[in-house]
Design a protein around this motif. Structure first.
Motif, PDB file in Angstrom:
ATOM      1  N   GLU A  54      -8.851  -6.684   5.381  1.00  0.00           N
ATOM      2  CA  GLU A  54      -9.615  -7.596   6.221  1.00  0.00           C
ATOM      3  C   GLU A  54      -9.302  -7.328   7.686  1.00  0.00           C
ATOM      4  O   GLU A  54      -8.161  -7.157   8.068  1.00  0.00           O
ATOM      5  CB  GLU A  54      -9.263  -9.049   5.890  1.00  0.00           C
ATOM      6  CG  GLU A  54      -9.791  -9.464   4.544  1.00  0.00           C
ATOM      7  CD  GLU A  54      -9.860 -10.970   4.392  1.00  0.00           C
ATOM      8  OE1 GLU A  54      -9.952 -11.665   5.414  1.00  0.00           O
ATOM      9  OE2 GLU A  54      -9.821 -11.415   3.252  1.00  0.00           O
ATOM     10  N   ALA A  55     -10.354  -7.275   8.479  1.00  0.00           N
ATOM     11  CA  ALA A  55     -10.228  -7.156   9.926  1.00  0.00           C
ATOM     12  C   ALA A  55     -11.120  -8.231  10.532  1.00  0.00           C
ATOM     13  O   ALA A  55     -12.196  -8.510  10.016  1.00  0.00           O
ATOM     14  CB  ALA A  55     -10.668  -5.770  10.380  1.00  0.00           C
ATOM     15  N   TYR A  56     -10.665  -8.855  11.601  1.00  0.00           N
ATOM     16  CA  TYR A  56     -11.397  -9.982  12.177  1.00  0.00           C
ATOM     17  C   TYR A  56     -12.076  -9.666  13.496  1.00  0.00           C
ATOM     18  O   TYR A  56     -13.153 -10.146  13.771  1.00  0.00           O
ATOM     19  CB  TYR A  56     -10.464 -11.179  12.360  1.00  0.00           C
ATOM     20  CG  TYR A  56      -9.932 -11.702  11.052  1.00  0.00           C
ATOM     21  CD1 TYR A  56     -10.728 -12.505  10.240  1.00  0.00           C
ATOM     22  CD2 TYR A  56      -8.663 -11.384  10.613  1.00  0.00           C
ATOM     23  CE1 TYR A  56     -10.260 -12.974   9.018  1.00  0.00           C
ATOM     24  CE2 TYR A  56      -8.186 -11.858   9.405  1.00  0.00           C
ATOM     25  CZ  TYR A  56      -8.991 -12.648   8.617  1.00  0.00           C
ATOM     26  OH  TYR A  56      -8.517 -13.103   7.421  1.00  0.00           O
ATOM     27  N   ALA A  57     -11.436  -8.868  14.323  1.00  0.00           N
ATOM     28  CA  ALA A  57     -11.975  -8.641  15.668  1.00  0.00           C
ATOM     29  C   ALA A  57     -12.210  -7.151  15.912  1.00  0.00           C
ATOM     30  O   ALA A  57     -11.555  -6.300  15.292  1.00  0.00           O
ATOM     31  CB  ALA A  57     -10.998  -9.173  16.719  1.00  0.00           C
ATOM     32  N   VAL A  58     -13.134  -6.841  16.809  1.00  0.00           N
ATOM     33  CA  VAL A  58     -13.402  -5.454  17.174  1.00  0.00           C
ATOM     34  C   VAL A  58     -12.100  -4.797  17.609  1.00  0.00           C
ATOM     35  O   VAL A  58     -11.341  -5.369  18.383  1.00  0.00           O
ATOM     36  CB  VAL A  58     -14.448  -5.382  18.310  1.00  0.00           C
ATOM     37  CG1 VAL A  58     -14.619  -3.965  18.803  1.00  0.00           C
ATOM     38  CG2 VAL A  58     -15.771  -5.958  17.844  1.00  0.00           C
ATOM     39  N   GLY A  59     -11.813  -3.617  17.068  1.00  0.00           N
ATOM     40  CA  GLY A  59     -10.595  -2.892  17.423  1.00  0.00           C
ATOM     41  C   GLY A  59      -9.408  -3.177  16.532  1.00  0.00           C
ATOM     42  O   GLY A  59      -8.394  -2.482  16.629  1.00  0.00           O
ATOM     43  N   ASP A  60      -9.500  -4.210  15.650  1.00  0.00           N
ATOM     44  CA  ASP A  60      -8.407  -4.443  14.700  1.00  0.00           C
ATOM     45  C   ASP A  60      -8.183  -3.169  13.899  1.00  0.00           C
ATOM     46  O   ASP A  60      -9.128  -2.500  13.491  1.00  0.00           O
ATOM     47  CB  ASP A  60      -8.749  -5.575  13.734  1.00  0.00           C
ATOM     48  CG  ASP A  60      -8.520  -6.957  14.312  1.00  0.00           C
ATOM     49  OD1 ASP A  60      -8.043  -7.049  15.457  1.00  0.00           O
ATOM     50  OD2 ASP A  60      -8.822  -7.945  13.614  1.00  0.00           O
ATOM     51  N   SER A  61      -6.927  -2.818  13.667  1.00  0.00           N
ATOM     52  CA  SER A  61      -6.641  -1.598  12.907  1.00  0.00           C
ATOM     53  C   SER A  61      -6.021  -1.949  11.562  1.00  0.00           C
ATOM     54  O   SER A  61      -5.430  -3.017  11.388  1.00  0.00           O
ATOM     55  CB  SER A  61      -5.714  -0.674  13.692  1.00  0.00           C
ATOM     56  OG  SER A  61      -4.476  -1.305  13.915  1.00  0.00           O
ATOM     57  N   ILE A  62      -6.200  -1.038  10.612  1.00  0.00           N
ATOM     58  CA  ILE A  62      -5.585  -1.188   9.299  1.00  0.00           C
ATOM     59  C   ILE A  62      -4.813   0.077   8.981  1.00  0.00           C
ATOM     60  O   ILE A  62      -5.129   1.160   9.472  1.00  0.00           O
ATOM     61  CB  ILE A  62      -6.621  -1.461   8.182  1.00  0.00           C
ATOM     62  CG1 ILE A  62      -7.579  -0.274   8.040  1.00  0.00           C
ATOM     63  CG2 ILE A  62      -7.347  -2.760   8.415  1.00  0.00           C
ATOM     64  CD1 ILE A  62      -8.375  -0.297   6.762  1.00  0.00           C
ATOM     65  N   SER A  63      -3.797  -0.058   8.174  1.00  0.00           N
ATOM     66  CA  SER A  63      -3.021   1.076   7.710  1.00  0.00           C
ATOM     67  C   SER A  63      -2.280   0.623   6.473  1.00  0.00           C
ATOM     68  O   SER A  63      -1.644  -0.428   6.471  1.00  0.00           O
ATOM     69  CB  SER A  63      -2.035   1.520   8.783  1.00  0.00           C
ATOM     70  OG  SER A  63      -1.215   2.552   8.284  1.00  0.00           O
ATOM     71  N   GLY A  64      -2.391   1.370   5.395  1.00  0.00           N
ATOM     72  CA  GLY A  64      -1.665   0.969   4.204  1.00  0.00           C
ATOM     73  C   GLY A  64      -1.895   1.909   3.041  1.00  0.00           C
ATOM     74  O   GLY A  64      -2.727   2.810   3.093  1.00  0.00           O
ATOM     75  N   LEU A  65      -1.131   1.682   1.993  1.00  0.00           N
ATOM     76  CA  LEU A  65      -1.195   2.476   0.775  1.00  0.00           C
ATOM     77  C   LEU A  65      -1.147   1.524  -0.410  1.00  0.00           C
ATOM     78  O   LEU A  65      -0.328   0.613  -0.441  1.00  0.00           O
ATOM     79  CB  LEU A  65      -0.005   3.433   0.714  1.00  0.00           C
ATOM     80  CG  LEU A  65       0.209   4.192  -0.587  1.00  0.00           C
ATOM     81  CD1 LEU A  65      -0.884   5.232  -0.771  1.00  0.00           C
ATOM     82  CD2 LEU A  65       1.568   4.867  -0.578  1.00  0.00           C
ATOM     83  N   VAL A  66      -2.058   1.710  -1.351  1.00  0.00           N
ATOM     84  CA  VAL A  66      -2.053   0.922  -2.590  1.00  0.00           C
ATOM     85  C   VAL A  66      -1.914   1.910  -3.730  1.00  0.00           C
ATOM     86  O   VAL A  66      -2.711   2.837  -3.861  1.00  0.00           O
ATOM     87  CB  VAL A  66      -3.353   0.106  -2.749  1.00  0.00           C
ATOM     88  CG1 VAL A  66      -3.361  -0.623  -4.082  1.00  0.00           C
ATOM     89  CG2 VAL A  66      -3.528  -0.862  -1.597  1.00  0.00           C
ATOM     90  N   ASP A  67      -0.884   1.742  -4.533  1.00  0.00           N
ATOM     91  CA  ASP A  67      -0.716   2.625  -5.681  1.00  0.00           C
ATOM     92  C   ASP A  67      -0.180   1.841  -6.869  1.00  0.00           C
ATOM     93  O   ASP A  67       0.079   0.646  -6.777  1.00  0.00           O
ATOM     94  CB  ASP A  67       0.176   3.821  -5.350  1.00  0.00           C
ATOM     95  CG  ASP A  67       1.619   3.436  -5.068  1.00  0.00           C
ATOM     96  OD1 ASP A  67       1.925   2.243  -4.956  1.00  0.00           O
ATOM     97  OD2 ASP A  67       2.448   4.355  -4.956  1.00  0.00           O
ATOM     98  N   ARG A  68      -0.062   2.488  -7.986  1.00  0.00           N
ATOM     99  CA  ARG A  68       0.404   1.905  -9.251  1.00  0.00           C
ATOM    100  C   ARG A  68      -0.410   0.673  -9.619  1.00  0.00           C
ATOM    101  O   ARG A  68       0.145  -0.373  -9.952  1.00  0.00           O
ATOM    102  CB  ARG A  68       1.891   1.593  -9.182  1.00  0.00           C
ATOM    103  CG  ARG A  68       2.741   2.831  -9.093  1.00  0.00           C
ATOM    104  CD  ARG A  68       4.189   2.481  -9.021  1.00  0.00           C
ATOM    105  NE  ARG A  68       4.418   1.658  -7.838  1.00  0.00           N
ATOM    106  CZ  ARG A  68       5.451   1.784  -7.046  1.00  0.00           C
ATOM    107  NH1 ARG A  68       6.364   2.673  -7.279  1.00  0.00           N
ATOM    108  NH2 ARG A  68       5.593   1.001  -5.990  1.00  0.00           N
ATOM    109  N   ILE A  69      -1.738   0.791  -9.575  1.00  0.00           N
ATOM    110  CA  ILE A  69      -2.599  -0.304  -9.997  1.00  0.00           C
ATOM    111  C   ILE A  69      -2.640  -0.308 -11.525  1.00  0.00           C
ATOM    112  O   ILE A  69      -2.995   0.683 -12.140  1.00  0.00           O
ATOM    113  CB  ILE A  69      -4.022  -0.151  -9.426  1.00  0.00           C
ATOM    114  CG1 ILE A  69      -3.976  -0.198  -7.903  1.00  0.00           C
ATOM    115  CG2 ILE A  69      -4.945  -1.223  -9.997  1.00  0.00           C
ATOM    116  CD1 ILE A  69      -5.288   0.130  -7.246  1.00  0.00           C
ATOM    117  N   ILE A  70      -2.250  -1.415 -12.109  1.00  0.00           N
ATOM    118  CA  ILE A  70      -2.228  -1.541 -13.567  1.00  0.00           C
ATOM    119  C   ILE A  70      -2.941  -2.825 -13.955  1.00  0.00           C
ATOM    120  O   ILE A  70      -2.668  -3.884 -13.400  1.00  0.00           O
ATOM    121  CB  ILE A  70      -0.780  -1.562 -14.102  1.00  0.00           C
ATOM    122  CG1 ILE A  70      -0.060  -0.259 -13.726  1.00  0.00           C
ATOM    123  CG2 ILE A  70      -0.774  -1.780 -15.603  1.00  0.00           C
ATOM    124  CD1 ILE A  70       1.419  -0.287 -14.035  1.00  0.00           C
TER     125      ILE A  70
END
Length: 117
Positions: free
Chosen positions: A52-68
């Motif tokens: 989720e990002a709310y404002a212009v220019g908000d940044s995201i960074s992440g890793l999702v793994d081991r989804i079971i």
């Protein structure tokens, strides 16, 4: 909504009974709700990875793994293959093995694009 920021790796779990849904982070329950508020009785439950990002220019960074996914006593990994999509500047790429990487900056003037090989 979870107040504050979550730094470093965390384990998220969504569990359900016939009547409730519970969200926990690092084995600590943070929210519970009536299952009927989200899923009508005959609806199929699904999984969606997003940020989720709310404002212009908000940044995201992440890793999702081991989804079971677990259904009763049966454990299943969802069928995730190589795929990617850009959603208004936010990029989500699924690598072989089901590892999702999220990067980018939110720009509401950009479009949604999906790539599936």
């Amino acid at each position: 909504m979870i107040p504050g920021y979550l730094f470093g790796p965390h384990q998220f779990a969504i569990t359900a009974t016939t009547s409730t849904i519970d969200l926990s982070i690092d084995s600590k329950s943070v929210s519970s709700a009536s299952r009927g508020d989200f899923f009508p009785r005959d609806d199929a439950v699904y999984l969606k990875v997003a940020a989720e990002a709310y404002a212009v220019g908000d940044s995201i960074s992440g890793l999702v793994d081991r989804i079971i996914l677990v259904n009763g006593a049966r454990v299943e990994k969802p069928p995730i293959s190589d795929a990617a999509f850009d959603d208004r500047g936010l990029n989500f790429a699924c690598k072989a093995g089901g590892e999702w990487v999220a990067t980018g900056r939110f720009d509401p003037t950009l479009n949604f694009t999906q790539y599936v090989p």
